[in-house]
Motif scaffolding. Sequence first.
Motif, PDB file in Angstrom:
ATOM      1  N   ALA A 116      58.421  70.653  85.672  1.00 23.75           N
ATOM      2  CA  ALA A 116      57.741  70.243  84.451  1.00 23.75           C
ATOM      3  C   ALA A 116      56.943  71.434  83.929  1.00 23.75           C
ATOM      4  CB  ALA A 116      56.829  69.055  84.722  1.00 23.75           C
ATOM      5  N   ARG A 117      56.867  71.554  82.606  1.00 29.33           N
ATOM      6  CA  ARG A 117      56.199  72.682  81.965  1.00 29.33           C
ATOM      7  C   ARG A 117      54.844  72.262  81.422  1.00 29.33           C
ATOM      8  NH1 ARG A 117      59.019  76.804  79.110  1.00 29.33           N
ATOM      9  NH2 ARG A 117      57.097  77.607  79.868  1.00 29.33           N
ATOM     10  N   VAL A 118      53.822  73.049  81.728  1.00 31.74           N
ATOM     11  CA  VAL A 118      52.454  72.758  81.296  1.00 31.74           C
ATOM     12  C   VAL A 118      51.916  73.951  80.514  1.00 31.74           C
ATOM     13  CG1 VAL A 118      50.101  72.239  82.042  1.00 31.74           C
ATOM     14  CG2 VAL A 118      52.036  71.309  83.315  1.00 31.74           C
ATOM     15  N   LEU A 119      51.291  73.664  79.379  1.00 28.53           N
ATOM     16  CA  LEU A 119      50.591  74.687  78.602  1.00 28.53           C
ATOM     17  C   LEU A 119      49.101  74.454  78.787  1.00 28.53           C
ATOM     18  CD1 LEU A 119      50.398  76.982  76.509  1.00 28.53           C
ATOM     19  CD2 LEU A 119      50.596  75.228  74.716  1.00 28.53           C
ATOM     20  N   VAL A 120      48.398  75.454  79.325  1.00 28.03           N
ATOM     21  CA  VAL A 120      46.951  75.387  79.522  1.00 28.03           C
ATOM     22  C   VAL A 120      46.304  76.281  78.466  1.00 28.03           C
ATOM     23  CG1 VAL A 120      45.035  75.918  81.072  1.00 28.03           C
ATOM     24  CG2 VAL A 120      47.145  74.930  81.995  1.00 28.03           C
ATOM     25  N   VAL A 121      45.457  75.683  77.616  1.00 28.08           N
ATOM     26  CA  VAL A 121      44.809  76.426  76.531  1.00 28.08           C
ATOM     27  C   VAL A 121      43.297  76.330  76.716  1.00 28.08           C
ATOM     28  CG1 VAL A 121      44.633  76.720  74.036  1.00 28.08           C
ATOM     29  CG2 VAL A 121      46.708  75.697  75.021  1.00 28.08           C
ATOM     30  N   ASP A 122      42.673  77.468  76.988  1.00 28.70           N
ATOM     31  CA  ASP A 122      41.219  77.509  77.168  1.00 28.70           C
ATOM     32  C   ASP A 122      40.755  78.939  76.956  1.00 28.70           C
ATOM     33  OD1 ASP A 122      38.516  77.474  78.361  1.00 28.70           O
ATOM     34  OD2 ASP A 122      39.130  75.490  79.071  1.00 28.70           O
ATOM     35  N   LEU A 162      42.834  75.955  86.431  1.00 30.76           N
ATOM     36  CA  LEU A 162      43.841  74.957  86.067  1.00 30.76           C
ATOM     37  C   LEU A 162      45.251  75.442  86.404  1.00 30.76           C
ATOM     38  CD1 LEU A 162      42.375  73.720  82.677  1.00 30.76           C
ATOM     39  CD2 LEU A 162      42.544  72.416  84.812  1.00 30.76           C
ATOM     40  N   LYS A 163      45.514  76.720  86.153  1.00 29.43           N
ATOM     41  CA  LYS A 163      46.827  77.263  86.494  1.00 29.43           C
ATOM     42  C   LYS A 163      47.094  77.127  87.987  1.00 29.43           C
ATOM     43  CE  LYS A 163      49.779  81.287  86.366  1.00 29.43           C
ATOM     44  NZ  LYS A 163      49.944  82.676  85.989  1.00 29.43           N
ATOM     45  N   ASN A 164      46.107  77.458  88.814  1.00 27.54           N
ATOM     46  CA  ASN A 164      46.273  77.353  90.264  1.00 27.54           C
ATOM     47  C   ASN A 164      46.533  75.915  90.697  1.00 27.54           C
ATOM     48  OD1 ASN A 164      45.931  80.093  90.646  1.00 27.54           O
ATOM     49  ND2 ASN A 164      43.747  79.923  91.030  1.00 27.54           N
ATOM     50  N   ILE A 165      45.829  74.972  90.110  1.00 26.38           N
ATOM     51  CA  ILE A 165      46.026  73.553  90.446  1.00 26.38           C
ATOM     52  C   ILE A 165      47.444  73.118  90.106  1.00 26.38           C
ATOM     53  CG2 ILE A 165      45.389  71.187  89.819  1.00 26.38           C
ATOM     54  CD1 ILE A 165      42.485  72.255  89.516  1.00 26.38           C
ATOM     55  N   TYR A 204      54.264  72.822  89.135  1.00 25.26           N
ATOM     56  CA  TYR A 204      54.504  72.919  87.699  1.00 25.26           C
ATOM     57  C   TYR A 204      54.714  74.371  87.287  1.00 25.26           C
ATOM     58  CZ  TYR A 204      52.798  68.129  87.371  1.00 25.26           C
ATOM     59  OH  TYR A 204      52.625  66.783  87.531  1.00 25.26           O
ATOM     60  N   ASP A 205      55.445  74.562  86.193  1.00 26.58           N
ATOM     61  CA  ASP A 205      55.609  75.869  85.573  1.00 26.58           C
ATOM     62  C   ASP A 205      54.535  75.961  84.488  1.00 26.58           C
ATOM     63  OD1 ASP A 205      56.546  78.292  84.663  1.00 26.58           O
ATOM     64  OD2 ASP A 205      58.227  77.429  83.562  1.00 26.58           O
ATOM     65  N   VAL A 206      53.602  76.920  84.609  1.00 25.11           N
ATOM     66  CA  VAL A 206      52.426  76.974  83.748  1.00 25.11           C
ATOM     67  C   VAL A 206      52.473  78.181  82.822  1.00 25.11           C
ATOM     68  CG1 VAL A 206      49.902  77.118  83.704  1.00 25.11           C
ATOM     69  CG2 VAL A 206      51.045  75.816  85.510  1.00 25.11           C
ATOM     70  N   GLN A 223      59.140  74.442  74.747  1.00 28.92           N
ATOM     71  CA  GLN A 223      58.881  73.005  74.883  1.00 28.92           C
ATOM     72  C   GLN A 223      58.040  72.775  76.130  1.00 28.92           C
ATOM     73  OE1 GLN A 223      59.953  70.667  72.673  1.00 28.92           O
ATOM     74  NE2 GLN A 223      58.840  69.116  73.795  1.00 28.92           N
ATOM     75  N   PHE A 224      56.972  71.978  76.002  1.00 28.59           N
ATOM     76  CA  PHE A 224      56.096  71.671  77.133  1.00 28.59           C
ATOM     77  C   PHE A 224      56.063  70.172  77.369  1.00 28.59           C
ATOM     78  CE2 PHE A 224      54.612  75.741  75.553  1.00 28.59           C
ATOM     79  CZ  PHE A 224      54.548  76.475  76.723  1.00 28.59           C
ATOM     80  N   ASP A 225      55.944  69.801  78.632  1.00 29.55           N
ATOM     81  CA  ASP A 225      55.817  68.402  79.002  1.00 29.55           C
ATOM     82  C   ASP A 225      54.377  67.927  78.885  1.00 29.55           C
ATOM     83  OD1 ASP A 225      58.610  67.940  79.964  1.00 29.55           O
ATOM     84  OD2 ASP A 225      58.037  69.572  81.311  1.00 29.55           O
ATOM     85  N   LEU A 226      53.431  68.858  78.994  1.00 33.42           N
ATOM     86  CA  LEU A 226      52.007  68.529  78.971  1.00 33.42           C
ATOM     87  C   LEU A 226      51.233  69.699  78.394  1.00 33.42           C
ATOM     88  CD1 LEU A 226      49.643  66.634  79.979  1.00 33.42           C
ATOM     89  CD2 LEU A 226      49.709  67.966  82.102  1.00 33.42           C
ATOM     90  N   ILE A 227      50.244  69.390  77.550  1.00 29.08           N
ATOM     91  CA  ILE A 227      49.324  70.408  77.047  1.00 29.08           C
ATOM     92  C   ILE A 227      47.918  69.991  77.474  1.00 29.08           C
ATOM     93  CG2 ILE A 227      48.321  71.537  75.028  1.00 29.08           C
ATOM     94  CD1 ILE A 227      50.989  71.060  73.573  1.00 29.08           C
ATOM     95  N   VAL A 228      47.233  70.899  78.188  1.00 27.08           N
ATOM     96  CA  VAL A 228      45.850  70.686  78.601  1.00 27.08           C
ATOM     97  C   VAL A 228      45.023  71.702  77.827  1.00 27.08           C
ATOM     98  CG1 VAL A 228      44.224  70.720  80.523  1.00 27.08           C
ATOM     99  CG2 VAL A 228      46.587  69.950  80.894  1.00 27.08           C
ATOM    100  N   THR A 229      44.035  71.218  77.066  1.00 29.36           N
ATOM    101  CA  THR A 229      43.291  72.127  76.208  1.00 29.36           C
ATOM    102  C   THR A 229      41.789  71.865  76.236  1.00 29.36           C
ATOM    103  OG1 THR A 229      43.103  72.982  73.942  1.00 29.36           O
ATOM    104  CG2 THR A 229      43.651  70.660  74.172  1.00 29.36           C
ATOM    105  N   ASP A 230      41.043  72.920  76.053  1.00 27.24           N
ATOM    106  CA  ASP A 230      39.611  72.847  75.839  1.00 27.24           C
ATOM    107  C   ASP A 230      39.392  72.305  74.427  1.00 27.24           C
ATOM    108  OD1 ASP A 230      36.867  73.251  75.889  1.00 27.24           O
ATOM    109  OD2 ASP A 230      36.971  75.438  75.837  1.00 27.24           O
ATOM    110  N   VAL A 231      38.255  71.700  74.180  1.00 25.30           N
ATOM    111  CA  VAL A 231      37.965  71.197  72.835  1.00 25.30           C
ATOM    112  C   VAL A 231      37.352  72.301  71.982  1.00 25.30           C
ATOM    113  CG1 VAL A 231      36.607  69.540  71.504  1.00 25.30           C
ATOM    114  CG2 VAL A 231      37.748  68.815  73.593  1.00 25.30           C
ATOM    115  N   ASN A 232      36.374  73.019  72.504  1.00 23.01           N
ATOM    116  CA  ASN A 232      35.670  74.047  71.727  1.00 23.01           C
ATOM    117  C   ASN A 232      36.224  75.427  72.028  1.00 23.01           C
ATOM    118  OD1 ASN A 232      33.777  72.260  70.531  1.00 23.01           O
ATOM    119  ND2 ASN A 232      32.702  72.171  72.485  1.00 23.01           N
ATOM    120  N   MET A 233      36.920  75.981  71.028  1.00 18.47           N
ATOM    121  CA  MET A 233      37.488  77.327  71.153  1.00 18.47           C
ATOM    122  C   MET A 233      37.404  78.030  69.811  1.00 18.47           C
ATOM    123  SD  MET A 233      40.952  76.732  73.380  1.00 18.47           S
ATOM    124  CE  MET A 233      41.552  75.426  72.304  1.00 18.47           C
ATOM    125  N   PRO A 234      37.438  79.367  69.818  1.00 16.75           N
ATOM    126  CA  PRO A 234      37.453  80.098  68.545  1.00 16.75           C
ATOM    127  C   PRO A 234      38.785  79.894  67.808  1.00 16.75           C
ATOM    128  CG  PRO A 234      37.447  81.622  70.423  1.00 16.75           C
ATOM    129  CD  PRO A 234      37.406  80.235  70.969  1.00 16.75           C
TER     130      PRO A 234
END
Length: 74
Positions: free
Chosen positions: A4-10, A19-22, A28-30, A47-58
């Motif tokens: 499964a593919r995960v996009l981590v945005v922070d 988060l990448k280590n977890i 997962y492929d991060v 294409q990502f199966d999941l996107i995990v993102t911070d709320v406050n970013m520039p």
Amino acid sequence: MTKARVLVVDDADTIRDHLKNIFTSDGYDVTEADRGTSGLEASQKEQFDLIVTDVNMPDMNGIDLLREVKRRDL
């Protein structure tokens, strides 16, 4: 079986790394992005199966990022 593919945005390096280590340790492929606009670009290229993102970013916050991803997927 493909991973499964995960996009981590922070914008915080330590949070992204943590988060990448977890996710990686769970098989997962991060992909990482350091801001909302970078996350949006990544989501347009892959294409990502999941996107995990911070709320406050520039540039673009996490809510706007997910709104834009959803709008483009419709």
